[in-house]
Write a protein that holds these residues in place. Structure first.
Motif, PDB file in Angstrom:
ATOM      1  N   GLY A  72      30.634  31.214  33.998  1.00 44.16           N
ATOM      2  CA  GLY A  72      30.298  30.753  32.869  1.00 44.16           C
ATOM      3  C   GLY A  72      31.000  31.133  31.379  1.00 44.16           C
ATOM      4  O   GLY A  72      30.770  30.915  30.439  1.00 44.16           O
ATOM      5  N   GLN A  73      32.103  32.268  31.584  1.00 42.63           N
ATOM      6  CA  GLN A  73      32.670  32.896  30.633  1.00 42.63           C
ATOM      7  C   GLN A  73      34.035  32.006  30.426  1.00 42.63           C
ATOM      8  O   GLN A  73      34.358  31.485  31.314  1.00 42.63           O
ATOM      9  CB  GLN A  73      32.834  34.088  30.780  1.00 42.63           C
ATOM     10  N   ARG A  74      34.465  32.303  29.109  1.00 45.92           N
ATOM     11  CA  ARG A  74      35.696  31.567  28.905  1.00 45.92           C
ATOM     12  C   ARG A  74      36.952  32.383  29.746  1.00 45.92           C
ATOM     13  O   ARG A  74      36.641  33.458  30.023  1.00 45.92           O
ATOM     14  CB  ARG A  74      36.214  31.553  27.372  1.00 45.92           C
ATOM     15  N   PRO A  75      37.922  31.638  30.031  1.00 46.10           N
ATOM     16  CA  PRO A  75      38.993  32.336  30.791  1.00 46.10           C
ATOM     17  C   PRO A  75      39.559  33.456  30.242  1.00 46.10           C
ATOM     18  O   PRO A  75      39.848  33.483  28.887  1.00 46.10           O
ATOM     19  CB  PRO A  75      40.061  31.287  31.036  1.00 46.10           C
ATOM     20  N   LEU A  76      39.806  34.568  30.725  1.00 47.11           N
ATOM     21  CA  LEU A  76      40.542  35.887  30.072  1.00 47.11           C
ATOM     22  C   LEU A  76      41.637  36.020  30.895  1.00 47.11           C
ATOM     23  O   LEU A  76      41.723  35.745  32.194  1.00 47.11           O
ATOM     24  CB  LEU A  76      39.659  36.835  30.121  1.00 47.11           C
ATOM     25  N   PRO A  77      42.608  36.690  30.306  1.00 48.69           N
ATOM     26  CA  PRO A  77      43.780  37.425  31.200  1.00 48.69           C
ATOM     27  C   PRO A  77      43.238  38.338  32.230  1.00 48.69           C
ATOM     28  O   PRO A  77      42.206  38.602  32.423  1.00 48.69           O
ATOM     29  CB  PRO A  77      44.686  38.263  30.048  1.00 48.69           C
ATOM     30  N   ALA A  78      43.989  38.098  33.540  1.00 48.17           N
ATOM     31  CA  ALA A  78      43.640  39.039  34.751  1.00 48.17           C
ATOM     32  C   ALA A  78      43.483  40.430  34.222  1.00 48.17           C
ATOM     33  O   ALA A  78      44.074  40.945  33.680  1.00 48.17           O
ATOM     34  CB  ALA A  78      44.693  38.831  35.792  1.00 48.17           C
ATOM     35  N   GLY A  79      42.502  40.984  34.975  1.00 46.25           N
ATOM     36  CA  GLY A  79      42.366  42.527  34.736  1.00 46.25           C
ATOM     37  C   GLY A  79      41.269  42.534  33.484  1.00 46.25           C
ATOM     38  O   GLY A  79      40.887  43.878  33.356  1.00 46.25           O
ATOM     39  N   GLN A  80      40.974  41.706  32.700  1.00 48.03           N
ATOM     40  CA  GLN A  80      40.136  42.063  31.478  1.00 48.03           C
ATOM     41  C   GLN A  80      38.392  41.779  31.781  1.00 48.03           C
ATOM     42  O   GLN A  80      37.605  42.218  31.163  1.00 48.03           O
ATOM     43  CB  GLN A  80      40.448  41.150  30.496  1.00 48.03           C
ATOM     44  N   ILE A  81      38.295  41.282  33.062  1.00 46.85           N
ATOM     45  CA  ILE A  81      36.872  41.109  33.849  1.00 46.85           C
ATOM     46  C   ILE A  81      36.872  42.337  34.673  1.00 46.85           C
ATOM     47  O   ILE A  81      37.392  42.488  35.416  1.00 46.85           O
ATOM     48  CB  ILE A  81      36.470  39.923  34.342  1.00 46.85           C
ATOM     49  N   VAL A  82      35.853  43.436  34.522  1.00 46.36           N
ATOM     50  CA  VAL A  82      35.408  44.482  35.465  1.00 46.36           C
ATOM     51  C   VAL A  82      33.991  43.959  36.106  1.00 46.36           C
ATOM     52  O   VAL A  82      33.192  43.854  35.536  1.00 46.36           O
ATOM     53  CB  VAL A  82      35.338  45.838  34.773  1.00 46.36           C
ATOM     54  N   ALA A  83      33.938  43.678  37.344  1.00 42.14           N
ATOM     55  CA  ALA A  83      32.969  43.276  38.258  1.00 42.14           C
ATOM     56  C   ALA A  83      31.995  44.495  38.147  1.00 42.14           C
ATOM     57  O   ALA A  83      32.594  45.657  38.397  1.00 42.14           O
ATOM     58  CB  ALA A  83      33.396  42.746  39.438  1.00 42.14           C
ATOM     59  N   LYS A  84      30.690  44.252  38.038  1.00 39.26           N
ATOM     60  CA  LYS A  84      29.726  45.194  38.440  1.00 39.26           C
ATOM     61  C   LYS A  84      29.445  45.151  39.990  1.00 39.26           C
ATOM     62  O   LYS A  84      29.337  44.148  40.650  1.00 39.26           O
ATOM     63  CB  LYS A  84      28.476  44.852  37.779  1.00 39.26           C
ATOM     64  N   PRO A  85      29.161  46.309  40.722  1.00 37.85           N
ATOM     65  CA  PRO A  85      29.249  47.581  40.088  1.00 37.85           C
ATOM     66  C   PRO A  85      30.520  48.263  39.876  1.00 37.85           C
ATOM     67  O   PRO A  85      31.449  47.699  40.778  1.00 37.85           O
ATOM     68  CB  PRO A  85      28.190  48.319  40.937  1.00 37.85           C
ATOM     69  N   TYR A  86      30.872  48.944  39.068  1.00 34.42           N
ATOM     70  CA  TYR A  86      32.021  49.681  38.623  1.00 34.42           C
ATOM     71  C   TYR A  86      31.989  51.066  38.690  1.00 34.42           C
ATOM     72  O   TYR A  86      30.983  51.352  38.512  1.00 34.42           O
ATOM     73  CB  TYR A  86      32.888  48.685  37.439  1.00 34.42           C
ATOM     74  N   HIS A  87      33.246  51.487  38.928  1.00 39.34           N
ATOM     75  CA  HIS A  87      33.376  53.067  38.905  1.00 39.34           C
ATOM     76  C   HIS A  87      34.016  53.271  37.506  1.00 39.34           C
ATOM     77  O   HIS A  87      34.779  52.421  37.010  1.00 39.34           O
ATOM     78  CB  HIS A  87      34.209  53.671  39.923  1.00 39.34           C
ATOM     79  N   TYR A  88      33.675  54.463  37.023  1.00 37.46           N
ATOM     80  CA  TYR A  88      34.089  54.735  35.561  1.00 37.46           C
ATOM     81  C   TYR A  88      35.434  55.197  35.535  1.00 37.46           C
ATOM     82  O   TYR A  88      36.326  54.676  34.421  1.00 37.46           O
ATOM     83  CB  TYR A  88      33.293  55.871  34.908  1.00 37.46           C
ATOM     84  N   ALA A  89      36.367  55.760  36.568  1.00 35.98           N
ATOM     85  CA  ALA A  89      37.539  56.105  36.296  1.00 35.98           C
ATOM     86  C   ALA A  89      38.496  54.663  36.347  1.00 35.98           C
ATOM     87  O   ALA A  89      39.411  54.747  35.479  1.00 35.98           O
ATOM     88  CB  ALA A  89      38.168  56.929  37.782  1.00 35.98           C
ATOM     89  N   PRO A  90      38.267  53.670  37.153  1.00 31.89           N
ATOM     90  CA  PRO A  90      39.467  52.596  36.821  1.00 31.89           C
ATOM     91  C   PRO A  90      39.074  51.961  35.400  1.00 31.89           C
ATOM     92  O   PRO A  90      39.833  51.360  34.957  1.00 31.89           O
ATOM     93  CB  PRO A  90      38.850  51.751  38.039  1.00 31.89           C
ATOM     94  N   LEU A  91      37.672  51.735  35.327  1.00 32.89           N
ATOM     95  CA  LEU A  91      37.414  51.077  33.884  1.00 32.89           C
ATOM     96  C   LEU A  91      38.262  51.963  32.845  1.00 32.89           C
ATOM     97  O   LEU A  91      38.594  51.495  31.981  1.00 32.89           O
ATOM     98  CB  LEU A  91      35.960  51.202  33.557  1.00 32.89           C
ATOM     99  N   ILE A  92      38.019  53.292  32.688  1.00 32.59           N
ATOM    100  CA  ILE A  92      38.834  54.253  31.890  1.00 32.59           C
ATOM    101  C   ILE A  92      40.280  53.852  31.864  1.00 32.59           C
ATOM    102  O   ILE A  92      40.771  53.751  30.591  1.00 32.59           O
ATOM    103  CB  ILE A  92      38.406  55.629  31.784  1.00 32.59           C
ATOM    104  N   ARG A  93      40.841  53.751  32.894  1.00 35.09           N
ATOM    105  CA  ARG A  93      42.337  53.577  33.015  1.00 35.09           C
ATOM    106  C   ARG A  93      42.516  52.114  32.455  1.00 35.09           C
ATOM    107  O   ARG A  93      43.641  51.924  31.752  1.00 35.09           O
ATOM    108  CB  ARG A  93      42.616  53.505  34.680  1.00 35.09           C
ATOM    109  N   LYS A  94      41.756  51.031  32.706  1.00 34.19           N
ATOM    110  CA  LYS A  94      41.913  49.820  32.140  1.00 34.19           C
ATOM    111  C   LYS A  94      41.740  49.774  30.751  1.00 34.19           C
ATOM    112  O   LYS A  94      42.686  49.206  30.037  1.00 34.19           O
ATOM    113  CB  LYS A  94      40.867  48.789  32.839  1.00 34.19           C
ATOM    114  N   ILE A  95      40.800  50.546  30.219  1.00 33.56           N
ATOM    115  CA  ILE A  95      40.843  50.577  28.777  1.00 33.56           C
ATOM    116  C   ILE A  95      42.333  51.375  28.142  1.00 33.56           C
ATOM    117  O   ILE A  95      42.587  50.683  27.292  1.00 33.56           O
ATOM    118  CB  ILE A  95      39.625  51.494  28.344  1.00 33.56           C
TER     119      ILE A  95
END
Length: 130
Positions: free
Chosen positions: A88-111
């Protein structure tokens, strides 16, 4: 050359998420702005113009879809990382949606990757643009 301190707006109803990201990213020289509601986030984004926005898609899901759309619109060229389901969200470039549940380390690397990528357009083939 002294670079301005980068900033990230974290929009998440969980204080834990905001604090973990604050602790990890402030050590790397990133200023964190935190909001637990989308309306508050919208005000912070307008005032501070963060370099990146992390938005939990479940934040205020019951009644402020308009605030979420406003944050996405306000983001414009600002990188936006969405936490949750992309349905239901507008399309985003790959890698900008982080699915739940997530781990903090990969999220921090993405940021960090997105913050670094946002800085790169200021140079062309190693030369600063004017």
């Amino acid at each position: 050359m002294l670079l301005a301190k980068r900033s990230v707006l974290v929009v998440d109803p969980l204080e834990e998420t905001q604090e973990v990201l604050r602790a990890a990213l402030e050590r790397r020289g990133v200023r964190i702005l935190g909001a637990s509601r989308r309306q508050q986030a919208l005000e912070l984004a307008r005032e501070h113009h963060p370099d990146l926005i992390v938005l939990d898609l479940e934040c205020d899901s019951a009644g402020s879809a308009a605030a979420g759309v406003a944050i996405e619109s306000l983001a414009g060229d600002t990188p936006l990382v969405m936490l949750g389901s992309a349905r239901g969200q507008r399309p985003l470039p790959a890698g900008q949606i982080v699915a739940k549940p997530y781990h903090y380390a990969p999220l921090i690397r993405k940021i960090e990757e997105l913050l670094d990528a946002a800085r790169r357009p200021a140079t062309t083939e190693g030369r600063a643009t004017r």
